[in-house]
Write an enzyme that holds these catalytic residues in place. Structure first.
Site, PDB file in Angstrom:
ATOM      1  N   LYS A 171       0.879  -1.182   0.000  1.00 54.10           N
ATOM      2  CA  LYS A 171       0.000   0.000   0.000  1.00 54.10           C
ATOM      3  C   LYS A 171       0.911   1.225   0.000  1.00 54.10           C
ATOM      4  O   LYS A 171       1.410   1.640   1.042  1.00 54.10           O
ATOM      5  CB  LYS A 171      -0.866  -0.037   1.266  1.00 54.10           C
ATOM      6  CG  LYS A 171      -2.198   0.672   1.209  1.00 54.10           C
ATOM      7  CD  LYS A 171      -2.171   2.059   0.671  1.00 54.10           C
ATOM      8  CE  LYS A 171      -1.964   3.137   1.673  1.00 54.10           C
ATOM      9  NZ  LYS A 171      -1.721   4.456   1.029  1.00 54.10           N
ATOM     10  N   GLY A 224       6.426   5.674   8.014  1.00 56.24           N
ATOM     11  CA  GLY A 224       5.606   6.875   7.872  1.00 56.24           C
ATOM     12  C   GLY A 224       5.654   7.692   9.138  1.00 56.24           C
ATOM     13  O   GLY A 224       6.630   7.625   9.895  1.00 56.24           O
ATOM     14  N   SER A 225       4.584   8.436   9.385  1.00 56.71           N
ATOM     15  CA  SER A 225       4.612   9.377  10.505  1.00 56.71           C
ATOM     16  C   SER A 225       4.343   8.665  11.837  1.00 56.71           C
ATOM     17  O   SER A 225       3.789   7.562  11.880  1.00 56.71           O
ATOM     18  CB  SER A 225       3.580  10.472  10.274  1.00 56.71           C
ATOM     19  OG  SER A 225       2.315   9.885  10.161  1.00 56.71           O
ATOM     20  N   GLY A 229       1.866   5.485  12.706  1.00 56.73           N
ATOM     21  CA  GLY A 229       2.596   4.317  13.201  1.00 56.73           C
ATOM     22  C   GLY A 229       2.078   3.839  14.547  1.00 56.73           C
ATOM     23  O   GLY A 229       1.870   2.639  14.756  1.00 56.73           O
ATOM     24  N   GLU A 246       8.943   2.206  11.139  1.00 55.83           N
ATOM     25  CA  GLU A 246       9.995   3.215  11.014  1.00 55.83           C
ATOM     26  C   GLU A 246       9.284   4.554  10.899  1.00 55.83           C
ATOM     27  O   GLU A 246       8.465   4.745   9.997  1.00 55.83           O
ATOM     28  CB  GLU A 246      10.855   2.975   9.762  1.00 55.83           C
ATOM     29  CG  GLU A 246      11.741   1.758   9.847  1.00 55.83           C
ATOM     30  CD  GLU A 246      12.777   1.808  10.953  1.00 55.83           C
ATOM     31  OE1 GLU A 246      13.044   2.898  11.488  1.00 55.83           O
ATOM     32  OE2 GLU A 246      13.296   0.735  11.299  1.00 55.83           O
ATOM     33  N   CYS A 280      13.574  11.268   6.841  1.00 56.39           N
ATOM     34  CA  CYS A 280      13.380  10.961   8.263  1.00 56.39           C
ATOM     35  C   CYS A 280      14.696  11.115   9.014  1.00 56.39           C
ATOM     36  O   CYS A 280      14.704  11.320  10.218  1.00 56.39           O
ATOM     37  CB  CYS A 280      12.844   9.557   8.418  1.00 56.39           C
ATOM     38  SG  CYS A 280      13.803   8.381   7.484  1.00 56.39           S
ATOM     39  N   GLN A 327       2.147  20.137   2.854  1.00 56.82           N
ATOM     40  CA  GLN A 327       3.448  20.017   3.520  1.00 56.82           C
ATOM     41  C   GLN A 327       4.145  21.379   3.544  1.00 56.82           C
ATOM     42  O   GLN A 327       4.766  21.760   4.545  1.00 56.82           O
ATOM     43  CB  GLN A 327       4.314  18.978   2.805  1.00 56.82           C
ATOM     44  CG  GLN A 327       5.669  18.764   3.456  1.00 56.82           C
ATOM     45  CD  GLN A 327       5.605  18.142   4.840  1.00 56.82           C
ATOM     46  OE1 GLN A 327       4.911  17.149   5.054  1.00 56.82           O
ATOM     47  NE2 GLN A 327       6.316  18.720   5.806  1.00 56.82           N
ATOM     48  N   GLU A 378       8.836  17.082  14.611  1.00 50.11           N
ATOM     49  CA  GLU A 378       9.374  16.897  13.264  1.00 50.11           C
ATOM     50  C   GLU A 378       8.672  17.854  12.292  1.00 50.11           C
ATOM     51  O   GLU A 378       7.453  17.917  12.250  1.00 50.11           O
ATOM     52  CB  GLU A 378       9.138  15.450  12.812  1.00 50.11           C
ATOM     53  CG  GLU A 378       9.790  15.159  11.476  1.00 50.11           C
ATOM     54  CD  GLU A 378       9.538  13.727  11.011  1.00 50.11           C
ATOM     55  OE1 GLU A 378       8.378  13.295  11.014  1.00 50.11           O
ATOM     56  OE2 GLU A 378      10.519  13.056  10.636  1.00 50.11           O
TER      57      GLU A 378
HETATM   58  P1  NAD Z   1       1.966   9.009   6.770  1.00 50.72           P
HETATM   59  O1  NAD Z   1       1.997   8.364   8.106  1.00 50.72           O
HETATM   60  O2  NAD Z   1       0.990  10.075   6.524  1.00 50.72           O
HETATM   61  O3  NAD Z   1       1.657   7.890   5.655  1.00 50.72           O
HETATM   62  C1  NAD Z   1       2.474   6.756   5.526  1.00 50.72           C
HETATM   63  C2  NAD Z   1       1.632   5.657   4.887  1.00 50.72           C
HETATM   64  O4  NAD Z   1       0.617   5.252   5.792  1.00 50.72           O
HETATM   65  C3  NAD Z   1       0.935   6.087   3.600  1.00 50.72           C
HETATM   66  O5  NAD Z   1       0.970   5.029   2.660  1.00 50.72           O
HETATM   67  C4  NAD Z   1      -0.476   6.319   4.071  1.00 50.72           C
HETATM   68  O6  NAD Z   1      -1.438   6.162   3.067  1.00 50.72           O
HETATM   69  C5  NAD Z   1      -0.622   5.230   5.115  1.00 50.72           C
HETATM   70  N1  NAD Z   1      -1.701   5.413   6.071  1.00 50.72           N
HETATM   71  C6  NAD Z   1      -2.284   6.570   6.476  1.00 50.72           C
HETATM   72  N2  NAD Z   1      -3.273   6.306   7.363  1.00 50.72           N
HETATM   73  C7  NAD Z   1      -3.296   4.968   7.530  1.00 50.72           C
HETATM   74  C8  NAD Z   1      -4.077   4.090   8.328  1.00 50.72           C
HETATM   75  N3  NAD Z   1      -5.042   4.533   9.136  1.00 50.72           N
HETATM   76  N4  NAD Z   1      -3.843   2.771   8.255  1.00 50.72           N
HETATM   77  C9  NAD Z   1      -2.864   2.301   7.458  1.00 50.72           C
HETATM   78  N5  NAD Z   1      -2.093   3.075   6.671  1.00 50.72           N
HETATM   79  C10 NAD Z   1      -2.305   4.396   6.716  1.00 50.72           C
HETATM   80  O7  NAD Z   1       3.451   9.467   6.435  1.00 50.72           O
HETATM   81  P2  NAD Z   1       3.949  10.274   5.138  1.00 50.72           P
HETATM   82  O8  NAD Z   1       3.478  11.677   5.280  1.00 50.72           O
HETATM   83  O9  NAD Z   1       3.651   9.515   3.903  1.00 50.72           O
HETATM   84  O10 NAD Z   1       5.526  10.221   5.334  1.00 50.72           O
HETATM   85  C11 NAD Z   1       6.232  11.128   6.085  1.00 50.72           C
HETATM   86  C12 NAD Z   1       6.630  10.539   7.413  1.00 50.72           C
HETATM   87  O11 NAD Z   1       7.347   9.334   7.190  1.00 50.72           O
HETATM   88  C13 NAD Z   1       7.560  11.409   8.226  1.00 50.72           C
HETATM   89  O12 NAD Z   1       7.135  11.448   9.558  1.00 50.72           O
HETATM   90  C14 NAD Z   1       8.910  10.700   8.129  1.00 50.72           C
HETATM   91  O13 NAD Z   1       9.771  10.931   9.195  1.00 50.72           O
HETATM   92  C15 NAD Z   1       8.489   9.294   8.030  1.00 50.72           C
HETATM   93  N6  NAD Z   1       9.535   8.470   7.407  1.00 50.72           N
HETATM   94  C16 NAD Z   1      10.249   7.633   8.210  1.00 50.72           C
HETATM   95  C17 NAD Z   1      11.265   6.866   7.681  1.00 50.72           C
HETATM   96  C18 NAD Z   1      12.051   5.937   8.555  1.00 50.72           C
HETATM   97  O14 NAD Z   1      12.626   4.990   8.030  1.00 50.72           O
HETATM   98  N7  NAD Z   1      12.114   6.170   9.860  1.00 50.72           N
HETATM   99  C19 NAD Z   1      11.544   6.936   6.325  1.00 50.72           C
HETATM  100  C20 NAD Z   1      10.797   7.797   5.532  1.00 50.72           C
HETATM  101  C21 NAD Z   1       9.776   8.549   6.093  1.00 50.72           C
END
Ligand code: NAD
Length: 476
Positions: A171, A224-225, A229, A246, A280, A327, A378
Site C-alpha cells: 500500500k 511513515g509518521s 505508526g 519506522e 526521516c 506540507q 518533526e
Molecule cells: P503518513 O503516516 O501520513 O503515511 C504513511 C503511509 O501510511 C501512507 O501510505 C499512508 O497512506 C498510510 N496510512 C495513512 N493512514 C493509515 C491508516 N489509518 N492505516 C494504514 N495506513 C495508513 O506518512 P507520510 O506523510 O507519507 O511520510 C512522512 C513521514 O514518514 C515522516 O514522519 C517521516 O519521518 C516518516 N519516514 C520515516 C522513515 C524511517 O525509516 N524512519 C523513512 C521515511 C519517512
C-alpha cells in the site's frame, strides 16, 4: 498514464481516480491513480493468501532469479525511473536517479541473500537428540510506505519479503503512485507466480485498516509518521500481529569547537536541506559549541545563499520543491512558530519560480533552545535550527534530549569525543563527520525511542522480521 492496482497477477480498474501532480509544476499531471476501496484490498489479501504457500516452497534459485531480474531492470532503467521519481516527488534529478539505483541495488543484495541461507544444527543437551534451528517465511506481509522515498522504501520492504518466501500486499503513499506502478510493472514481468505480489492504491484510512485487520495478513511493515505508526502498532498489538515501524526523527548534528569547519558546513547543509529536508534522517537540530558557533552560522548562511531552489529536473537546481501544498504550509507554519518563540529566522519564505510549484527557501533558525517546539516536533521540510551549547557534555545531553532516536551526528577531529559520542548517542544510527542522512543498503537501518519499533530493516538483519524461527528436536 493510468496507474492501476495490481491484484492476483492482473491490473485492476477502479471507478475513482486521483491526479499525480508534479510539485515542481502543478500544470504537469503525470497520470491518474486508482483509488481503491476496502473490497480491492480484500481481493489483494485473498490473492496473496492463496499464493503464499506456493512461494514459501520456491527454491532459492527461483527466488534469486526473480529478485535479480527486478534489480537488473531497475538498474538498467535508473535514469528513466529517477526522472519519474523527481517529477512526482520533487527530488532533484541526481537524487532521483540515485534513489532508483539504490532500489536496484537492494533487490540485487536480497537476490544474493536467497542463496546465503543460515541455520544451525546443534547437539541437544539431552543424549541422542538432534536440534536444528531454521527460518520459515512469515506468510502474507502488508507493506505500507511513505511518499518521501517512493522507490527505495518499497524496494527495501518488498525485496526481503520475497527473498524470504513471503507473499506481499503493498500500500504505497497516495502522493507517489508512479514509482509504485513502475515497480509493480517490473515485478509483473519477473517470473513471480501470480498473487505473490499485489499493489493496492487508495487512501490509507480506507484500505489500511482492511490490511491491518485481516486475519490472513501475518505481519505489517510500516514506514511513515509517528501518529499513523502508533495507531497501527496499537491495532496490531490487539491482534498479536507481527509489526515493524519506522517513523519520524528530530536528528541532531553536533558541531564541536575542534571540528573542521568546511566539513561541518558540508555535512550540516547536506543533512538538513538536501532532498528538501524531507528525510526521516534529516539533521533538523544543529547543536553547536560556543567557540565555533558564530563562524559556523555565518558559513552555513553563506552556503544557503548559494543554493538554487527550483524545478527538480533542471540542472542548476540544488533543492527541489516541497512535495505538496499541505506540507509546504506545515513547513511555513513551523518557521512562524519558531520566530514567535524567539528564534531568529534566516530564509524560510515561499518562493515564486517560472512554474507553479511548492518552492521554499531553506530556513535556518538561530538562537533557539532545545525546549522550543521547533526543536521538539518533526517539521519534515527544509528547516533546521541551531542550539548554542557550552561544551561537548552539554551538546551530547541536548542531542539526546528528544523523544526520537533515529540518526545522530557529530563533527569533530577528536577521537575521544567521536568514540564517546558513538557509544552514548541515543540513536539507532550514528554518524561521525558525515551527514545524519545517507546510509548503506547492506547494513541495518532503524532507530531507538519514538523513531522505530520492532526489528531492524535492511541488510542481513531483515531476516528477523520476514522470517519465523523454528526449532526442531529429533530423536532418530
Ligand atoms: P503518513 O503516516 O501520513 O503515511 C504513511 C503511509 O501510511 C501512507 O501510505 C499512508 O497512506 C498510510 N496510512 C495513512 N493512514 C493509515 C491508516 N489509518 N492505516 C494504514 N495506513 C495508513 O506518512 P507520510 O506523510 O507519507 O511520510 C512522512 C513521514 O514518514 C515522516 O514522519 C517521516 O519521518 C516518516 N519516514 C520515516 C522513515 C524511517 O525509516 N524512519 C523513512 C521515511 C519517512
Amino acid at each position: 498514464m493510468e496507474y492501476k492496482s495490481f491484484i492476483g497477477g492482473a491490473w485492476h480498474e477502479t471507478s475513482d481516480s486521483t491526479p499525480n501532480v508534479n510539485p515542481s509544476d502543478t500544470s504537469d499531471i503525470l497520470g491518474h491513480a486508482a483509488v481503491g476501496g476496502a473490497d480491492d484490498m480484500a481481493r489483494a489479501i485473498d490473492a496473496a493468501s492463496g499464493a503464499a504457500a506456493q512461494w514459501a516452497k520456491s527454491t532459492p534459485q527461483q527466488r534469486f532469479d526473480v529478485l535479480d531480474f527486478i534489480g537488473s531492470e531497475i538498474l538498467a532503467r535508473k535514469a528513466e525511473l529517477g526522472e519519474l521519481l523527481s517529477r512526482e516527488e520533487g527530488k532533484t534529478l541526481p537524487e532521483g536517479i540515485g534513489e532508483a539505483a539504490r532500489a536496484g541495488q537492494i533487490f540485487k543484495f536480497f537476490a544474493g541473500e536467497t542463496l546465503r541461507q543460515t541455520g544451525d544444527i546443534l547437539a541437544s543437551v539431552r543424549p541422542g537428540i538432534g536440534v536444528d534451528v531454521t527460518r520459515s517465511p512469515v506468510g502474507v506481509v502488508g507493506l505500507i510506505t511513505p511518499w518521501n522515498f517512493p522507490i527505495a522504501i518499497p524496494a527495501w520492504k518488498i525485496a526481503p519479503a520475497l527473498a524470504f518466501g513471503n507473499a506481499v500486499v503493498l500500500k504505497p503513499a497516495e502522493l507517489v503512485p508512479g514509482c509504485a506502478h513502475a515497480l509493480a510493472d517490473i515485478i509483473s514481468r519477473s517470473g513471480l507466480p501470480e498473487g505473490v505480489f499485489n499493489l493496492v492504491f487508495g487512501r490509507g484510512s480506507v484500505v489500511g485498516p482492511e490490511l491491518i485487520g485481516s486475519n490472513k495478513v501475518n505481519a505489517i511493515s510500516f514506514t511513515g509518521s509517528v501518529g499513523t505508526g502508533r495507531a497501527i502498532a496499537a491495532d496490531c498489538g490487539k491482534l498479536l500481529k507481527k509489526v515493524q515501524l519506522e517513523m519520524g526523527g528530530k536528528n541532531p548534528m553536533v558541531v564541536l569547537d575542534d571540528a573542521d569547519l568546511d566539513i561541518a558546513v558540508d555535512v550540516s547543509v547536506n543533512g538538513a536541506y538536501f532532498s528538501t529536508g524531507q528525510r526521516c534522517t534529516a539533521s533538523s537540530r544543529l547543536i553547536v559549541t560556543e567557540g565555533i558557533h558564530d563562524k559556523f552560522v555565518a558559513a552555513v548562511e553563506e552556503r544557503l545563499n548559494n543554493l538554487n531552489v527550483g524545478h527538480a529536473l533542471r540542472k542548476e537546481t540544488h533543492i527541489g520543491p516541497v512535495v505538496d501544498e499541505k506540507q509546504l504550509q506545515q513547513d511555513l507554519d513551523y518557521v512562524d512558530i519558531a520566530a514567535k518563540d524567539g528564534g531568529k529566522v534566516i530564509g524560510g519564505q515561499r518562493l515564486n519560480r517560472d512554474t507553479e510549484g511548492f518552492f521554499m527557501a531553506p530556513a535556518l533558525v538561530t538562537e533557539t533552545t532545545n525546549d522550543m517546539r521547533i526543536n521538539r516536533e518533526e517539521v519534515f521540510g527544509p528547516v533546521a535550527s541551531v542550539v548554542r551549547v557550552k561544551d561537548y557534555d552539554e551538546a551530547l545531553a541536548v542531542a539526546n534530549d528528544t523523544e526520537f532516536g533515529l540518526s545522530s551526528g557529530v563533527c569533530t577531529t577528536s577521537l575521544k569525543h567521536a568514540s564517546h559520542f558513538k557509544a552514548n548517542a541515543e540513536a539507532g544510527m550514528v554518524m561521525v563527520n558525515l551527514p545524519t542522512a545517507g546510509v548503506d543498503y547492506h547494513v541495518p537501518f532503524g532507530g531507538t525511542k519514538g523513531s522505530s519499533f520492532g526489528s531492524r530493516e535492511q541488510g542481513t538483519y531483515a531476516a528477523e522480521f520476514y522470517t519465523t524461527v523454528k526449532t526442531a528436536y529429533t530423536l532418530p
